[in-house]
Scaffold this motif. Structure first.
Motif, short mmCIF file in Angstrom:
data_model
loop_
_atom_site.label_atom_id
_atom_site.label_comp_id
_atom_site.label_asym_id
_atom_site.label_seq_id
_atom_site.Cartn_x
_atom_site.Cartn_y
_atom_site.Cartn_z
N ALA A 36 4.95 -6.27 -12.31
CA ALA A 36 6.00 -5.34 -11.90
C ALA A 36 6.91 -6.15 -10.95
O ALA A 36 8.34 -5.89 -10.93
CB ALA A 36 5.46 -4.06 -11.13
N LEU A 37 6.48 -6.83 -10.05
CA LEU A 37 7.30 -7.70 -8.90
C LEU A 37 8.16 -8.53 -9.69
O LEU A 37 9.39 -8.69 -9.79
CB LEU A 37 6.64 -8.20 -8.04
CG LEU A 37 7.44 -8.97 -7.12
CD1 LEU A 37 8.38 -8.19 -6.30
CD2 LEU A 37 6.82 -9.77 -5.97
N ARG B 273 10.97 -6.80 -11.69
CA ARG B 273 12.01 -6.28 -10.77
C ARG B 273 13.12 -7.55 -10.36
O ARG B 273 14.07 -7.48 -10.51
CB ARG B 273 11.59 -5.72 -9.31
CG ARG B 273 10.62 -4.35 -9.48
CD ARG B 273 10.57 -3.76 -8.49
NE ARG B 273 11.79 -2.74 -8.48
CZ ARG B 273 12.13 -1.80 -7.47
NH1 ARG B 273 11.36 -2.05 -6.33
NH2 ARG B 273 13.32 -1.23 -7.57
N ASN C 276 16.94 -8.04 -11.36
CA ASN C 276 18.01 -8.33 -10.21
C ASN C 276 18.72 -9.39 -10.75
O ASN C 276 19.87 -9.63 -10.32
CB ASN C 276 17.42 -8.33 -8.93
CG ASN C 276 18.29 -8.61 -8.05
OD1 ASN C 276 19.12 -7.71 -7.33
ND2 ASN C 276 18.19 -9.97 -7.36
N TYR D 284 16.05 -9.55 -1.36
CA TYR D 284 15.47 -8.56 -2.56
C TYR D 284 13.95 -8.68 -2.94
O TYR D 284 13.33 -7.66 -3.18
CB TYR D 284 16.38 -8.54 -3.79
CG TYR D 284 15.93 -7.54 -4.60
CD1 TYR D 284 16.54 -6.45 -4.42
CD2 TYR D 284 15.40 -7.72 -5.73
CE1 TYR D 284 16.41 -5.13 -5.34
CE2 TYR D 284 15.04 -6.62 -6.87
CZ TYR D 284 15.69 -5.32 -6.44
OH TYR D 284 15.25 -4.24 -7.35
N SER E 231 11.57 -5.70 -2.44
CA SER E 231 10.76 -5.06 -3.87
C SER E 231 9.18 -5.12 -3.49
O SER E 231 8.38 -4.26 -3.99
CB SER E 231 11.04 -6.10 -4.80
OG SER E 231 12.35 -5.87 -5.32
N LYS F 282 8.72 -2.03 -1.54
CA LYS F 282 8.60 -0.79 -2.27
C LYS F 282 7.51 -0.59 -3.20
O LYS F 282 6.93 0.40 -3.47
CB LYS F 282 10.02 -1.06 -3.11
CG LYS F 282 10.56 0.38 -3.70
CD LYS F 282 10.76 1.39 -2.90
CE LYS F 282 11.30 2.61 -3.68
NZ LYS F 282 11.34 3.89 -2.83
N LEU F 283 7.26 -1.77 -3.92
CA LEU F 283 6.28 -1.46 -4.87
C LEU F 283 4.71 -1.23 -4.20
O LEU F 283 4.01 -0.51 -4.61
CB LEU F 283 6.02 -2.93 -5.67
CG LEU F 283 7.11 -2.96 -6.69
CD1 LEU F 283 6.92 -4.42 -7.29
CD2 LEU F 283 6.75 -1.95 -7.99
N TYR G 158 2.63 4.72 -11.23
CA TYR G 158 3.98 3.72 -11.64
C TYR G 158 3.24 3.12 -13.04
O TYR G 158 2.33 2.59 -13.05
CB TYR G 158 4.09 2.39 -10.70
CG TYR G 158 5.17 1.76 -10.80
CD1 TYR G 158 6.42 2.14 -10.32
CD2 TYR G 158 5.36 0.73 -11.79
CE1 TYR G 158 7.45 1.58 -10.48
CE2 TYR G 158 6.37 0.21 -11.97
CZ TYR G 158 7.43 0.21 -11.19
OH TYR G 158 8.77 -0.40 -11.79
N SER H 68 12.87 4.27 -10.44
CA SER H 68 13.01 2.85 -10.68
C SER H 68 12.75 2.55 -12.14
O SER H 68 11.78 1.51 -12.64
CB SER H 68 12.17 2.00 -9.75
OG SER H 68 12.55 2.31 -8.51
N GLU I 100 13.16 0.44 -15.12
CA GLU I 100 13.67 -0.89 -15.34
C GLU I 100 13.13 -1.39 -16.55
O GLU I 100 11.98 -1.23 -16.87
CB GLU I 100 13.30 -1.58 -14.07
CG GLU I 100 14.04 -1.34 -12.87
CD GLU I 100 13.74 -2.24 -11.64
OE1 GLU I 100 14.42 -2.63 -10.99
OE2 GLU I 100 12.38 -2.32 -11.61
N HIS J 284 13.03 -5.48 -18.55
CA HIS J 284 13.28 -6.84 -18.56
C HIS J 284 14.34 -7.16 -19.32
O HIS J 284 14.57 -6.65 -20.63
CB HIS J 284 12.10 -7.76 -19.14
CG HIS J 284 12.22 -9.20 -18.71
ND1 HIS J 284 12.83 -9.97 -19.17
CD2 HIS J 284 11.63 -9.91 -17.81
CE1 HIS J 284 12.95 -11.40 -18.78
NE2 HIS J 284 11.93 -11.19 -17.70
#
Length: 268
Positions: free
Chosen positions: A131-132, A135, A139, A151, A155, A158-159, A173, A200, A202, A204
């Motif tokens: 997941a990181l 993200r 970004n 960031y 991140s 946040k995760l 999640y 969130s 998102e 890829h």
């Protein structure tokens, strides 16, 4: 009582993530010591749009409650788009944010349902690492993206907050997995009173136009109804971005506007 559905859910989710919320008169103060660079984890919620002469007072309040913060963020506890006396804020470098708040009782499958990926909550350390990676890829592809190292730290924190909330039973999640990689992701969490809020969403950059996000939104909505007892699903979108149309295609309807004022750090 928070009037804005968006901020009602925002504040509830921040609490699940470990943030501290307090009231000072009619002002709600949200602090996220676990993620100090999360702008909308460290903000003030105004009870109404600003009136003439408000800027100095609100900036002083923010500095008192968030000393050392390089950003400024004010939510407005309303469901409408009227920003009041916004000109002084704009002149001082703030952006007026008007995001669309969409709701649904239940979702339906998108026109294009993806069958070549696995949709499930994240479970292992490898899942969360994926997941990181997702993200950071999103970004990096964004022309307005953030500086990489800062960031990455935001991140990770946040995760970690999402993971704590998931492990405490407040939601999950989800990821769309293909050959072990997380190609799309989102969170969905209980906000109380039968309301669940998405977070969130998102995908890829190399995996877009495959129907992953729409399928994931639908999958998570069904999960929230079953596991969280959700009767109202809430998702927030930038009206100038294509995601709002995607959400409408799976059953969401615009309900409110989430109004806010944001000033980025000067070095960002």
């Amino acid at each position: 009582m928070t009037r804005s559905l968006a901020y009602f859910t925002d504040v509830a989710l921040r609490r699940h993530e470990g943030s501290v919320t307090t009231r000072e008169g009619d002002v709600t103060v949200v602090r996220s010591p676990q993620n100090p660079t999360f702008w909308w984890g460290n903000f003030l919620l105004m009870p109404a749009p600003p009136v003439p002469g408000d800027l100095a007072r609100w900036e002083a309040l923010f500095a008192r409650h968030h000393p050392g913060a390089a950003h400024r963020a004010f939510g407005v506890d309303t469901g409408g788009a009227d920003a009041g006396d916004a000109a002084p804020f704009v002149d001082a470098g703030y952006h007026v944010l008007r995001d669309t708040v969409l709701t649904a009782e239940r979702t339906h499958p998108p026109r294009r349902v993806t069958t070549d990926a696995t949709f499930r909550p994240l479970l292992s350390d490898a899942d969360w690492a994926g997941a990181l990676t997702l993200r950071m890829a999103v970004n990096a592809a964004d022309p307005d993206g953030h500086e990489e190292s800062g960031y990455a730290e935001f991140s990770r924190r946040k995760l970690a907050s999402y993971r704590r909330a998931q492990e405490a039973g407040h939601g999950a999640y989800f990821g769309a997995f293909d050959d072990g990689a997380v190609l799309s992701g989102l969170g969905i969490f209980d906000a109380g009173e039968g309301v669940a809020r998405y977070q969130s969403v998102e995908t890829h950059p190399d995996a877009r136009s495959r129907g992953l996000a729409g399928t994931l939104v639908h999958t998570a909505g069904g999960w929230a109804r079953e596991h969280l007892g959700a009767r109202t699903l809430v998702i927030v979108a930038d009206p100038e971005y294509h995601a709002q149309a995607l959400y409408e295609r799976v059953g969401f309807t615009p309900t409110e506007v989430q109004l806010g004022f944001q000033k980025r750090p000067a070095t960002d």
